[in-house]
Design an enzyme around this catalytic site. Structure first.
Site, PDB file in Angstrom:
ATOM      1  N   HIS A  29      -8.745  -0.689  -8.666  1.00 59.14           N
ATOM      2  CA  HIS A  29      -8.823   0.255  -7.836  1.00 59.14           C
ATOM      3  C   HIS A  29      -6.855   1.394  -8.605  1.00 59.14           C
ATOM      4  CE1 HIS A  29      -7.896   2.000  -3.906  1.00 59.14           C
ATOM      5  NE2 HIS A  29      -6.714   2.017  -3.913  1.00 59.14           N
ATOM      6  N   ASP A  61       0.676  -1.046   0.062  1.00 55.43           N
ATOM      7  CA  ASP A  61       0.347   0.223   0.153  1.00 55.43           C
ATOM      8  C   ASP A  61       1.101   1.197  -0.125  1.00 55.43           C
ATOM      9  OD1 ASP A  61      -2.166   2.062   0.325  1.00 55.43           O
ATOM     10  OD2 ASP A  61      -3.009   1.070   1.946  1.00 55.43           O
TER      11      ASP A  61
END
Length: 343
Positions: free
Chosen positions: A228, A155
């Site tokens: 995403h 992330d």
């Protein structure tokens, strides 16, 4: 990229927004009780001293606390100008997924290399706020393997770096009174790990738009438009890619079967973060919504302004209390004001 005078000036005034991720974090979202404004102002003025007192006792912990103030709270705490783009988090209601807006007047983003330092500072803040404010959310974040979230993917790979990070996250001359400040959106996402882990890795990669093991972005030919990565790639009409600075952290409880990501995004203008969220939840010409939302659900949403560090050390005056009108003279009952006598 060279660092120019503007960037150096901004960086010298900012709170510790640009620092690298630490091993531990604790996020406090607070609402101010009626009549609690004075105590909150006292805490804000003393916060740097509190951080030094705790941090000095934990050498090497790199303890910091980035403090944000919400739109409604700003006018309760300070007189004078407001940050130009400070407003309440709007929330986003798409046809399939929703991003709620939830209460929050203050944000304390506490970071350190050791959780005990975060906890100690959070306790000190909580004690100072007792009777003046209510902690509506407390989330304990931790750094997971190889900077991964609980979905198993790295992330923050595309976070801007160096001078670009400063210009992305921090206000400059466009709002000179608040140069060095930043707008921050926070959301708590809960993951449906049972449904997520039922997907084969290859399908998980299509949801995210990156490889799971190596963290390589898929080519445009391979990457689904509702992935995403694709949805959160924001390109202006002139071809400029707009970015935000994420400081996301995993959180979770095995007992409660609660596994999530604390999304925290800093930007020089909240419009960039909100445009990304709009694309995620409301869709675009390319995709109906971000497919990650089939597995990750936000349960909070708040927007704050993090002022430059010097602002907290020298707060503006409190707002002027509204004048209390003098009581009207009592009537004598005969239509006169009852002041003295004409006799």
């Amino acid at each position: 990229m060279s660092v120019g005078p503007r960037t150096l000036s901004i960086m010298s005034e900012a709170q510790q927004i640009l620092d690298p991720l630490t091993r531990a974090a604790r996020f406090l979202v607070v609402t101010i009780d009626d009549g609690g404004e004075s105590s909150v102002r006292e805490l804000l003025a003393d916060l740097s001293g509190l951080r030094r007192s705790v941090g000095f006792r934990v050498p090497g912990a790199d303890l910091s606390c980035v403090t944000g103030i919400g739109s409604a709270a700003w006018d309760r705490l300070f007189a004078g100008p407001r940050p130009a783009e400070l407003h309440e988090f709007p929330g986003f209601a798409g046809p399939r997924h929703q991003a709620p807006t939830t209460p929050g007047d203050l944000l304390f983003h506490i970071k350190a290399e050791a959780q005990d330092a975060c906890f100690e500072l959070a306790m000190a803040i909580g004690e100072r706020l007792r009777g003046a404010a209510t902690i509506v959310d407390e989330t304990v974040g931790f750094r997971y393997f190889e900077q991964r979230d609980l979905l198993g993917f790295v992330d923050g790979t595309e976070n801007p770096e160096g001078a670009f990070a400063a210009s992305t996250a921090l206000i400059g001359a466009e709002d000179a009174a608040f140069a060095g400040g930043s707008y921050v959106v926070v959301q708590k996402y809960l993951h449906d790990l049972e449904a997520w882990n039922a997907l084969p890795v290859s399908e998980q990669e299509r949801v995210i738009g990156r490889s799971k093991l190596g963290d390589y972005e898929m080519s445009d030919a391979e990457k689904p438009l509702n992935s995403h990565v694709a949805v959160n790639t924001l390109i202006d009409p002139d071809g400029t890619q707009r970015q935000i600075l994420r400081a996301n952290m995993p959180f979770g409880s095995v007992r409660e079967s609660e596994f999530g990501t604390y999304y925290i995004a800093y930007a020089a203008t909240p419009s960039v973060t909100e445009r990304m969220l709009e694309r995620m939840f409301l869709g675009s010409d390319e995709a109906a919504y971000d497919r990650i939302l089939d597995f990750s659900t936000p349960i909070t949403g708040t927007l704050f302004f993090t002022p430059p560090a010097g602002f907290l050390d020298d707060l503006p005056d409190p707002p002027t209390a509204p004048a209390v009108p003098e009581p009207a003279p009592a009537s004598s009952g005969d239509g006169s004001l009852g002041i003295g006598t004409l006799k």
